[in-house]
Design a protein around this motif. Structure first.
Motif, PDB file in Angstrom:
ATOM      1  N   THR A  35     -73.346 -40.532  -5.509  1.00  0.00           N
ATOM      2  CA  THR A  35     -74.310 -39.804  -5.629  1.00  0.00           C
ATOM      3  C   THR A  35     -73.609 -38.430  -6.113  1.00  0.00           C
ATOM      4  N   CYS A  36     -72.359 -38.168  -5.803  1.00  0.00           N
ATOM      5  CA  CYS A  36     -71.758 -36.997  -6.247  1.00  0.00           C
ATOM      6  C   CYS A  36     -70.373 -37.330  -6.981  1.00  0.00           C
ATOM      7  N   ALA A  37     -70.159 -36.554  -8.092  1.00  0.00           N
ATOM      8  CA  ALA A  37     -68.947 -36.533  -8.779  1.00  0.00           C
ATOM      9  C   ALA A  37     -68.076 -35.153  -8.645  1.00  0.00           C
ATOM     10  N   TYR A  38     -66.749 -35.380  -8.431  1.00  0.00           N
ATOM     11  CA  TYR A  38     -65.695 -34.249  -8.150  1.00  0.00           C
ATOM     12  C   TYR A  38     -65.153 -34.295  -9.402  1.00  0.00           C
ATOM     13  N   CYS A  39     -65.010 -33.245 -10.213  1.00  0.00           N
ATOM     14  CA  CYS A  39     -64.252 -32.948 -11.664  1.00  0.00           C
ATOM     15  C   CYS A  39     -63.223 -32.347 -11.479  1.00  0.00           C
ATOM     16  N   ILE A  40     -62.193 -32.685 -12.142  1.00  0.00           N
ATOM     17  CA  ILE A  40     -60.795 -31.740 -12.034  1.00  0.00           C
ATOM     18  C   ILE A  40     -60.723 -31.320 -13.398  1.00  0.00           C
ATOM     19  N   TYR A  41     -60.734 -29.886 -13.649  1.00  0.00           N
ATOM     20  CA  TYR A  41     -60.804 -29.421 -15.199  1.00  0.00           C
ATOM     21  C   TYR A  41     -59.378 -28.217 -15.096  1.00  0.00           C
ATOM     22  N   PRO A  44     -59.454 -21.580 -18.449  1.00  0.00           N
ATOM     23  CA  PRO A  44     -59.157 -19.962 -18.461  1.00  0.00           C
ATOM     24  C   PRO A  44     -59.832 -19.272 -17.259  1.00  0.00           C
ATOM     25  N   SER A  45     -60.924 -19.603 -16.997  1.00  0.00           N
ATOM     26  CA  SER A  45     -62.212 -18.983 -15.970  1.00  0.00           C
ATOM     27  C   SER A  45     -62.999 -19.942 -15.548  1.00  0.00           C
ATOM     28  N   PRO A  46     -63.237 -19.684 -14.345  1.00  0.00           N
ATOM     29  CA  PRO A  46     -64.584 -20.319 -13.715  1.00  0.00           C
ATOM     30  C   PRO A  46     -65.767 -20.244 -14.592  1.00  0.00           C
ATOM     31  N   GLU A  47     -65.909 -19.078 -15.164  1.00  0.00           N
ATOM     32  CA  GLU A  47     -67.075 -18.696 -15.981  1.00  0.00           C
ATOM     33  C   GLU A  47     -67.426 -19.658 -17.229  1.00  0.00           C
ATOM     34  N   LEU A  48     -66.202 -20.052 -17.648  1.00  0.00           N
ATOM     35  CA  LEU A  48     -66.124 -20.927 -18.782  1.00  0.00           C
ATOM     36  C   LEU A  48     -66.434 -22.477 -18.630  1.00  0.00           C
ATOM     37  N   LEU A  49     -66.240 -22.695 -17.101  1.00  0.00           N
ATOM     38  CA  LEU A  49     -66.652 -24.122 -16.503  1.00  0.00           C
ATOM     39  C   LEU A  49     -68.055 -23.959 -16.383  1.00  0.00           C
ATOM     40  N   VAL A  50     -68.652 -22.923 -16.147  1.00  0.00           N
ATOM     41  CA  VAL A  50     -70.229 -22.763 -16.093  1.00  0.00           C
ATOM     42  C   VAL A  50     -71.025 -22.731 -17.404  1.00  0.00           C
ATOM     43  N   GLU A  51     -70.115 -22.322 -18.363  1.00  0.00           N
ATOM     44  CA  GLU A  51     -70.627 -22.432 -19.853  1.00  0.00           C
ATOM     45  C   GLU A  51     -70.796 -23.993 -20.275  1.00  0.00           C
ATOM     46  N   HIS A  52     -69.418 -24.372 -20.105  1.00  0.00           N
ATOM     47  CA  HIS A  52     -69.125 -25.929 -20.367  1.00  0.00           C
ATOM     48  C   HIS A  52     -70.312 -26.788 -19.845  1.00  0.00           C
ATOM     49  N   ALA A  53     -70.548 -26.668 -18.441  1.00  0.00           N
ATOM     50  CA  ALA A  53     -71.574 -27.238 -18.143  1.00  0.00           C
ATOM     51  C   ALA A  53     -72.848 -27.278 -18.365  1.00  0.00           C
ATOM     52  N   ILE A  55     -73.767 -26.118 -21.604  1.00  0.00           N
ATOM     53  CA  ILE A  55     -73.762 -26.614 -22.931  1.00  0.00           C
ATOM     54  C   ILE A  55     -73.864 -28.194 -22.876  1.00  0.00           C
ATOM     55  N   LEU A  56     -73.257 -28.891 -22.161  1.00  0.00           N
ATOM     56  CA  LEU A  56     -73.346 -30.381 -21.865  1.00  0.00           C
ATOM     57  C   LEU A  56     -74.485 -30.692 -21.144  1.00  0.00           C
ATOM     58  N   GLY A  57     -75.139 -29.679 -20.403  1.00  0.00           N
ATOM     59  CA  GLY A  57     -76.454 -30.411 -19.541  1.00  0.00           C
ATOM     60  C   GLY A  57     -75.841 -31.069 -18.507  1.00  0.00           C
ATOM     61  N   ILE A  58     -74.837 -30.769 -17.922  1.00  0.00           N
ATOM     62  CA  ILE A  58     -74.380 -31.507 -16.600  1.00  0.00           C
ATOM     63  C   ILE A  58     -74.188 -30.404 -15.412  1.00  0.00           C
ATOM     64  N   PRO A  59     -74.386 -30.913 -14.405  1.00  0.00           N
ATOM     65  CA  PRO A  59     -74.419 -30.019 -13.245  1.00  0.00           C
ATOM     66  C   PRO A  59     -72.860 -29.372 -12.734  1.00  0.00           C
ATOM     67  N   ALA A  60     -72.946 -28.185 -12.441  1.00  0.00           N
ATOM     68  CA  ALA A  60     -71.764 -27.439 -11.870  1.00  0.00           C
ATOM     69  C   ALA A  60     -72.062 -26.581 -10.861  1.00  0.00           C
ATOM     70  N   ASP A  61     -72.429 -27.443  -9.646  1.00  0.00           N
ATOM     71  CA  ASP A  61     -73.076 -26.777  -8.589  1.00  0.00           C
ATOM     72  C   ASP A  61     -71.756 -25.999  -7.727  1.00  0.00           C
ATOM     73  N   LEU A  62     -70.683 -26.411  -7.601  1.00  0.00           N
ATOM     74  CA  LEU A  62     -69.725 -25.467  -7.062  1.00  0.00           C
ATOM     75  C   LEU A  62     -68.570 -25.579  -7.887  1.00  0.00           C
ATOM     76  N   ILE A  63     -67.980 -24.600  -7.993  1.00  0.00           N
ATOM     77  CA  ILE A  63     -66.458 -24.404  -8.548  1.00  0.00           C
ATOM     78  C   ILE A  63     -65.475 -23.861  -7.591  1.00  0.00           C
ATOM     79  N   ILE A  64     -64.499 -24.486  -7.568  1.00  0.00           N
ATOM     80  CA  ILE A  64     -63.599 -23.806  -6.466  1.00  0.00           C
ATOM     81  C   ILE A  64     -62.093 -23.864  -7.326  1.00  0.00           C
ATOM     82  N   GLU A  65     -61.743 -22.247  -7.338  1.00  0.00           N
ATOM     83  CA  GLU A  65     -60.480 -22.025  -8.262  1.00  0.00           C
ATOM     84  C   GLU A  65     -59.373 -22.222  -7.473  1.00  0.00           C
TER      85      GLU A  65
END
Length: 70
Positions: A35-41, A44-53, A55-65
């Protein structure tokens, strides 16, 4: 360990977005109940990960730097 397949089109879209934003996917882990996926990326910034998600239509519920590795 079980792996999940993606289609060539999905992979091409993901790699294109990754390259455009400078984001690099490292690995994804699924919870036992799948039920949960934990992705490692690397990004350059957390904001780019939010934009990445977005664009791809995938969740990014929590980002830990991570700022250091021990």
């Amino acid at each position: 360990m079980e792996t999940q397949e993606t289609t060539t089109d999905e992979e091409e879209e993901m790699f294109s977005v990754n390259n455009e934003l400078g984001v690099q996917w490292i690995n994804t882990f699924l919870s036992t109940d799948r039920t949960c996926a934990y992705c490692i990326y690397e990004s350059p910034s957390p904001e780019l990960l939010v934009e990445h998600a977005r664009i791809l239509g995938i969740p990014a519920d929590l980002i830990i730097e991570v700022t250091s590795v021990i």
